[in-house]
Design a protein around this motif. Structure first.
Motif, mmCIF file in Angstrom:
data_model
loop_
_atom_site.group_PDB
_atom_site.id
_atom_site.type_symbol
_atom_site.label_atom_id
_atom_site.label_comp_id
_atom_site.label_asym_id
_atom_site.label_seq_id
_atom_site.Cartn_x
_atom_site.Cartn_y
_atom_site.Cartn_z
ATOM 1 N N UNK A 31 -18.751 59.386 32.876
ATOM 2 C CA UNK A 31 -19.008 61.116 33.303
ATOM 3 C C UNK A 31 -18.819 61.489 34.554
ATOM 4 N N UNK A 32 -18.598 60.422 35.783
ATOM 5 C CA UNK A 32 -18.361 60.475 36.918
ATOM 6 C C UNK A 32 -16.777 61.078 37.262
ATOM 7 N N UNK A 33 -16.871 62.236 38.185
ATOM 8 C CA UNK A 33 -15.555 62.766 38.508
ATOM 9 C C UNK A 33 -14.895 61.709 39.195
ATOM 10 N N UNK A 34 -13.317 61.912 39.266
ATOM 11 C CA UNK A 34 -12.484 61.166 39.993
ATOM 12 C C UNK A 34 -12.597 61.817 41.600
ATOM 13 N N UNK A 35 -12.456 60.840 42.157
ATOM 14 C CA UNK A 35 -12.547 61.169 43.794
ATOM 15 C C UNK A 35 -11.475 62.471 44.233
ATOM 16 N N UNK A 56 -15.358 64.361 47.628
ATOM 17 C CA UNK A 56 -16.229 63.520 46.786
ATOM 18 C C UNK A 56 -15.591 62.148 46.747
ATOM 19 N N UNK A 57 -16.162 61.190 46.621
ATOM 20 C CA UNK A 57 -15.757 59.872 46.490
ATOM 21 C C UNK A 57 -16.815 58.568 46.232
ATOM 22 N N UNK A 62 -22.198 53.485 47.055
ATOM 23 C CA UNK A 62 -22.748 54.882 46.858
ATOM 24 C C UNK A 62 -21.471 55.935 46.757
ATOM 25 N N UNK A 63 -21.971 56.918 45.415
ATOM 26 C CA UNK A 63 -21.079 58.152 45.732
ATOM 27 C C UNK A 63 -21.535 58.778 46.632
#
Length: 145
Positions: A31-35, A56-57, A62-63
């Motif tokens: 579910x996490x978005x791409x960087x 965002x990355x 860690x994110x």
């Protein structure tokens, strides 16, 4: 008369809805978005006065969400410049709990910063403003990605 009846019914039923909790759907790695990196211009009266960069990355552990920007405004013959930098970090595994972050703002020679970090399961914040620093406890947060 009907309005009073509606208000009375609403008052009698309101405690039933006050106890509802928020439903939070669990997130997984899928579910996490791409960087990504995004740039934004800041405009006042159709004049560009600054920019904002958002990234965002994921690092190995860690994110993160980095936001940095610069704003320069001239008003009544005086110019004011402000630099902003923020970073939020979250665990790399579900439920992606808040690990800590920092926020810094500088205007001219004056600056302030806040650094929040998690140690042994609790959060604390170090606030620096005007050359003075203090550490404050942070109450438990339910803040995740």
């Amino acid at each position: 008369m009907p309005m009073r009846l509606i208000l009375l019914v609403a008052l009698l039923l309101s405690p039933l809805f006050a106890e509802e909790s928020c439903l939070r759907l669990p997130l997984g790695a899928a579910d996490m978005p791409a960087p990504y990196v995004s740039w934004y211009g800041i405009y006042i009266n159709a004049q560009k006065v600054g920019y904002l960069r958002e990234e965002f990355g994921k690092t190995g552990e860690a994110y993160f969400l980095d936001v940095a920007g610069k704003l320069t405004i001239t008003s009544m013959g005086q110019s004011m410049a402000m630099d902003i930098a923020e970073r939020l970090e979250f665990d790399a595994t579900a439920p992606f709990a808040f690990r800590g972050g920092r926020s810094a703002m500088k205007q001219g020679e004056e600056g302030r910063s806040i650094e929040v970090e998690r140690r042994e399961g609790t959060l604390s914040a170090r606030v620096t403003d005007g050359g003075e620093a203090r550490t404050l406890p942070v109450p438990a947060l339910d803040y995740t990605l």
